[in-house]
Design an enzyme around this catalytic site. Sequence first.
Site, short mmCIF file in Angstrom:
data_model
loop_
_atom_site.label_atom_id
_atom_site.label_comp_id
_atom_site.label_asym_id
_atom_site.label_seq_id
_atom_site.Cartn_x
_atom_site.Cartn_y
_atom_site.Cartn_z
N LYS A 1 -69.81 6.21 -20.24
CA LYS A 1 -69.59 7.24 -19.20
C LYS A 1 -69.02 6.62 -17.94
CE LYS A 1 -73.96 8.31 -18.99
NZ LYS A 1 -74.54 7.32 -19.92
N ARG B 1 -79.57 15.05 -15.88
CA ARG B 1 -80.19 14.39 -17.02
C ARG B 1 -81.39 15.16 -17.54
NH1 ARG B 1 -78.13 8.87 -15.79
NH2 ARG B 1 -78.90 7.45 -17.36
N ARG C 1 -73.55 -6.44 -22.03
CA ARG C 1 -72.94 -6.07 -20.75
C ARG C 1 -73.25 -7.11 -19.67
NH1 ARG C 1 -73.69 -0.38 -18.12
NH2 ARG C 1 -75.84 -0.62 -18.76
N ARG D 1 -78.13 -6.47 -16.17
CA ARG D 1 -78.98 -5.42 -15.60
C ARG D 1 -80.37 -5.51 -16.19
NH1 ARG D 1 -75.92 0.36 -15.58
NH2 ARG D 1 -77.95 1.04 -16.32
N ARG E 1 -84.72 3.86 -23.04
CA ARG E 1 -83.71 4.75 -22.43
C ARG E 1 -83.12 5.71 -23.48
NH1 ARG E 1 -80.09 0.22 -20.18
NH2 ARG E 1 -78.62 1.81 -19.49
P1 AP5 Z 1 -70.82 1.95 -19.48
O1 AP5 Z 1 -69.49 2.54 -19.18
O2 AP5 Z 1 -71.59 1.35 -18.36
O3 AP5 Z 1 -71.73 3.04 -20.21
P2 AP5 Z 1 -72.61 4.15 -19.57
O4 AP5 Z 1 -72.57 5.34 -20.49
O5 AP5 Z 1 -72.27 4.40 -18.14
O6 AP5 Z 1 -74.04 3.47 -19.73
P3 AP5 Z 1 -75.10 3.03 -18.63
O7 AP5 Z 1 -75.98 2.03 -19.31
O8 AP5 Z 1 -74.52 2.67 -17.33
O9 AP5 Z 1 -75.75 4.44 -18.47
P4 AP5 Z 1 -77.14 4.88 -18.23
O10 AP5 Z 1 -76.89 6.29 -18.37
O11 AP5 Z 1 -78.29 4.37 -19.02
O12 AP5 Z 1 -77.45 4.21 -16.82
P5 AP5 Z 1 -77.27 4.75 -15.35
O13 AP5 Z 1 -76.70 3.66 -14.58
O14 AP5 Z 1 -76.62 6.08 -15.34
O15 AP5 Z 1 -70.62 0.88 -20.67
C1 AP5 Z 1 -71.69 0.11 -21.15
C2 AP5 Z 1 -71.15 -1.23 -21.70
O16 AP5 Z 1 -70.29 -0.98 -22.82
C3 AP5 Z 1 -70.29 -2.02 -20.69
O17 AP5 Z 1 -70.48 -3.40 -20.93
C4 AP5 Z 1 -68.84 -1.62 -21.04
O18 AP5 Z 1 -67.91 -2.63 -20.71
C5 AP5 Z 1 -68.93 -1.40 -22.55
N1 AP5 Z 1 -68.04 -0.35 -23.05
C6 AP5 Z 1 -67.75 0.84 -22.45
N2 AP5 Z 1 -66.92 1.56 -23.22
C7 AP5 Z 1 -66.69 0.82 -24.35
C8 AP5 Z 1 -65.93 1.04 -25.54
N3 AP5 Z 1 -65.24 2.18 -25.72
N4 AP5 Z 1 -65.94 0.08 -26.49
C9 AP5 Z 1 -66.64 -1.08 -26.32
N5 AP5 Z 1 -67.37 -1.35 -25.20
C10 AP5 Z 1 -67.41 -0.41 -24.24
O19 AP5 Z 1 -78.79 4.96 -14.94
C11 AP5 Z 1 -79.68 3.88 -14.78
C12 AP5 Z 1 -81.07 4.40 -14.44
O20 AP5 Z 1 -81.03 5.12 -13.18
C13 AP5 Z 1 -81.69 5.40 -15.42
O21 AP5 Z 1 -82.31 4.76 -16.50
C14 AP5 Z 1 -82.66 6.13 -14.51
O22 AP5 Z 1 -83.81 5.37 -14.27
C15 AP5 Z 1 -81.89 6.24 -13.20
N6 AP5 Z 1 -81.08 7.47 -13.14
C16 AP5 Z 1 -79.70 7.56 -13.04
N7 AP5 Z 1 -79.31 8.84 -13.00
C17 AP5 Z 1 -80.45 9.59 -13.06
C18 AP5 Z 1 -80.70 10.98 -13.09
N8 AP5 Z 1 -79.71 11.89 -13.03
N9 AP5 Z 1 -82.00 11.40 -13.15
C19 AP5 Z 1 -83.01 10.53 -13.19
N10 AP5 Z 1 -82.84 9.19 -13.18
C20 AP5 Z 1 -81.57 8.72 -13.13
MG MG Z 2 -73.13 3.86 -16.29
#
Ligand code: AP5
Ligand code: MG
Length: 211
Positions: free
Chosen positions: A13, A85, A124, A157, A168
């Site tokens: 995402k 979420r 990552r 991370r 997660r």
């Molecule tokens: P990346 O693009 O970072 O994937 P992502 O879907 O953004 O995954 P995240 O791990 O960042 O999402 P998340 O939803 O768990 O965490 P968030 O930061 O939102 O890609 C991941 C990896 O894969 C990278 O190394 C990238 O290079 C690689 N990659 C990408 N695309 C690829 C492809 N096509 N092929 C191969 N490799 C690829 O949230 C973190 C925490 O914050 C949550 O756990 C929660 O505690 C809190 N939080 C955030 N938002 C909320 C909310 N709305 N409500 C409550 N708590 C929240």
């Molecule tokens: Mg992300």
Amino acid sequence: MRFLFLGPPGAGKGTQAKIISEKLKIKMISTGDLLRENVKKGTELGKLAERYMKSGKLVPDDIMLTLIEREVKVLNSFILDGFPRTINQAKGLDDMLAKLNKEIQRVFYFMISDSEIIRRLSSRRVCPECNRNYNILFKPPQEDEICDVCKVKLFIREDDKEEVIKKRIEIFKENTFPLVEYYEKRGILFKINAGKEPEKVTEEILNTIKL
Ligand code: AP5
Ligand code: MG
């Protein structure tokens, strides 16, 4: 243009939100990035959020809604990455936008297998300065463990440890997956095959936007 990027952790995402926001010149709002910024600065919000984030749990809805309202209020176009979420967050967002005479136009649901999520997240690496994401398997930096731009050491991370990744995924299935039906009923949900190479995923999203 008001879009949501919905999907499990590691679905890409954030990677795609950055690319699409640059291509279409619209702002991306990533709640994960906003929270991590607050943790880094040591704000009250950051201190509170850190406890949840470390263990892969969701930060409470009221905190998230306050955080997002500040951003959404001042923008006409945006991509929301990682928000909403929960059903409660989605309803809160709907109310917030209705007051502004706006609504979400498209929701992109990133579909990917659990094994691919674990593979991507355990490899990552992130730059502490510019937040760029690398991946030692798919997108390695030019120099081992060093950011191409800032030249500082990359970090892992805290929530990318295997046991936290699994938590997660579980939380996604329980709390966030119901949003697929929520937006599907409204006819604005578009399913994206997120298991492909990043360029192919971008192409699929852009083609869907043109529909
Ligand atoms: P990346 O693009 O970072 O994937 P992502 O879907 O953004 O995954 P995240 O791990 O960042 O999402 P998340 O939803 O768990 O965490 P968030 O930061 O939102 O890609 C991941 C990896 O894969 C990278 O190394 C990238 O290079 C690689 N990659 C990408 N695309 C690829 C492809 N096509 N092929 C191969 N490799 C690829 O949230 C973190 C925490 O914050 C949550 O756990 C929660 O505690 C809190 N939080 C955030 N938002 C909320 C909310 N709305 N409500 C409550 N708590 C929240
Ligand atoms: Mg992300």
